[in-house]
Design a protein around this motif. Sequence first.
Motif, PDB file in Angstrom:
ATOM      1  N   THR A  95      -5.463   2.231  11.287  1.00 26.27           N
ATOM      2  CA  THR A  95      -6.301   1.936  10.119  1.00 26.27           C
ATOM      3  C   THR A  95      -6.952   3.208   9.599  1.00 26.27           C
ATOM      4  OG1 THR A  95      -6.739  -0.290  10.953  1.00 26.27           O
ATOM      5  CG2 THR A  95      -8.246   0.570   9.290  1.00 26.27           C
ATOM      6  N   PHE A 136     -13.128   0.140   9.084  1.00 25.11           N
ATOM      7  CA  PHE A 136     -11.949  -0.721   9.041  1.00 25.11           C
ATOM      8  C   PHE A 136     -11.996  -1.656   7.837  1.00 25.11           C
ATOM      9  CE2 PHE A 136     -12.194  -0.537  13.960  1.00 25.11           C
ATOM     10  CZ  PHE A 136     -11.677   0.738  13.953  1.00 25.11           C
ATOM     11  N   VAL A 146     -10.936  -0.498   4.242  1.00 29.98           N
ATOM     12  CA  VAL A 146      -9.544  -0.320   3.818  1.00 29.98           C
ATOM     13  C   VAL A 146      -9.142  -1.316   2.734  1.00 29.98           C
ATOM     14  CG1 VAL A 146      -7.142  -0.475   4.567  1.00 29.98           C
ATOM     15  CG2 VAL A 146      -8.780   0.840   5.907  1.00 29.98           C
ATOM     16  N   THR A 157      -5.255  -3.957  10.572  1.00 29.55           N
ATOM     17  CA  THR A 157      -6.658  -3.730  10.215  1.00 29.55           C
ATOM     18  C   THR A 157      -7.509  -4.952  10.539  1.00 29.55           C
ATOM     19  OG1 THR A 157      -6.002  -2.212   8.449  1.00 29.55           O
ATOM     20  CG2 THR A 157      -8.207  -3.164   8.305  1.00 29.55           C
TER      21      THR A 157
END
Length: 523
Positions: free
Chosen positions: A115, A434, A437, A458
């Motif tokens: 990620t 995370f 994203v 992710t």
Amino acid sequence: MTRGSIISLGVANPVFRPNPDGDGVLDNESILNHDKLEAFEINDTDKESPTASDAPTELKANLNLGHAVSLAVGQTIGSGIFVSPNDVVKQVGSVGMSLTIWLLSGMLSMCGALTFCELGTMFKRSGGEYQYIKAAYGKLVSFLYLWVCGVIRNGMGIAAIALTFAQYFVGIFMHQDEPAFTFVKKLAAASAIVIIVSVNSYSTKIGLYMQNVFTALKLCALGVLIILGVVKLCKGETENISSHPFDDTIVDFPAWTTAFFAALWSYSGWNCINMMAGEIKNPVKTLPRALVITNLTMITIYLVANISYHIILTTDELINNRAIAMLVGKRMLEQTEGDIYGKIGETFFGISVAISTFGALSSSLMGASRLPFIAAQEDMFPKFVALIQVKNGTPIVGLFTMGTLAFCWVWPSDISGLIKYVGFLSWAWWGMCFSAVPGLRLTKPDHPRTFRVFLPVTFFACMGSLYLVIGPFFDAPIPCLAWLGVLAIGIPLYYGFVDADDSCARWMRWLLNRLSSLLKAEL
């Protein structure tokens, strides 16, 4: 960390080398090629200020795939594997569940690394999660990250590594049950921090060579540990691993977070490659490859090492001894050669782990100065934090600051507590990275990102971090609430000193000038 979740430099010490245009460049190559820094060239307009240029310092891209993997593996294999198995077994109770925790921790680290890979190819400047959080959540949240992680968490991580060094070093001369052991251990840890700060302040070359030598010793100790386990396994001596490996498992999901934090402490370093994104050649291709290779390597090594621990030692021995590698050496040679050789084996592991952890302490302490340095460049921290000692190229203020914080954390703390709090703070912020994203894919759809992580990966990383943040509130709510209070303190600091910098600009300039003169340092 060193280190734990500590920021990695990729080299032992950064060196500041001005270029002909007056812009600073942090360059590890000059560590080996230059005994002294070139003189600063300051324009007439700059004579009234120690700042030679307002342009931010950039780092040269000189790391290839092999460099990135070797640095990450060297940074990851630190103190954790020599102390963390104790905490993991203590929390879960069984061999099978212990190995499961190590496997899941490796998978979580892998998902987090992949990620981060997308984020690393989007934001190539060094700084890692600070850059990601700033892009996704804005200046205030990124300052809170710097406040909590760049100052508090990193100091605790360095203290945990120093205490691990002291556990093994003092264990060579004293048994852990002796009344004075705890005080002597803390004294040794504090002394190690003072020595590391002094050595790195004096010479960047010494710090680099120390890291290279101590990394070799660290790998040697771990290799011998694995070989001893394999030897006993080949002989069929597997009585410590029962046919029902999950017997005696303690089912307590909130408490298991402590076990995960201990295992994840050993995996800390998976994100250090992203911290060096600005220093890696062709990061779009190199980053994902380096992350996958590093994490698969570490999962394999740690599973084999833990199997060796469980084959050689009983569960009770793992739980009741902190310096477990020393006990491994003692048990193996004591059983075959007698008490004298058992002491030799114990001493071998004590010296090897102590020396290698001392090297990890050096690199982690220097690495911890990177984040405040970048923050000061971007006016998130006071400018004097970015001062670099002219003669030796040492980030002198950041080094002394992190050393002082770690020194203070050593005295009231123990290894387990520090690892737990470092893990809690780290995974809270990594979880935010995370979750950024998918958010950045919506808000910055046209931003270059040649690597796109598979979103279920992710999602797994987000769920893992969510569990690691919520679980401790059920296991130990008061410390968690206290950390929320520490986070809240950063809000007035931001609005008083960062967002409205005119309110403190005068005394900040005065302090910058005084420190520049006293330390013979420049920006």
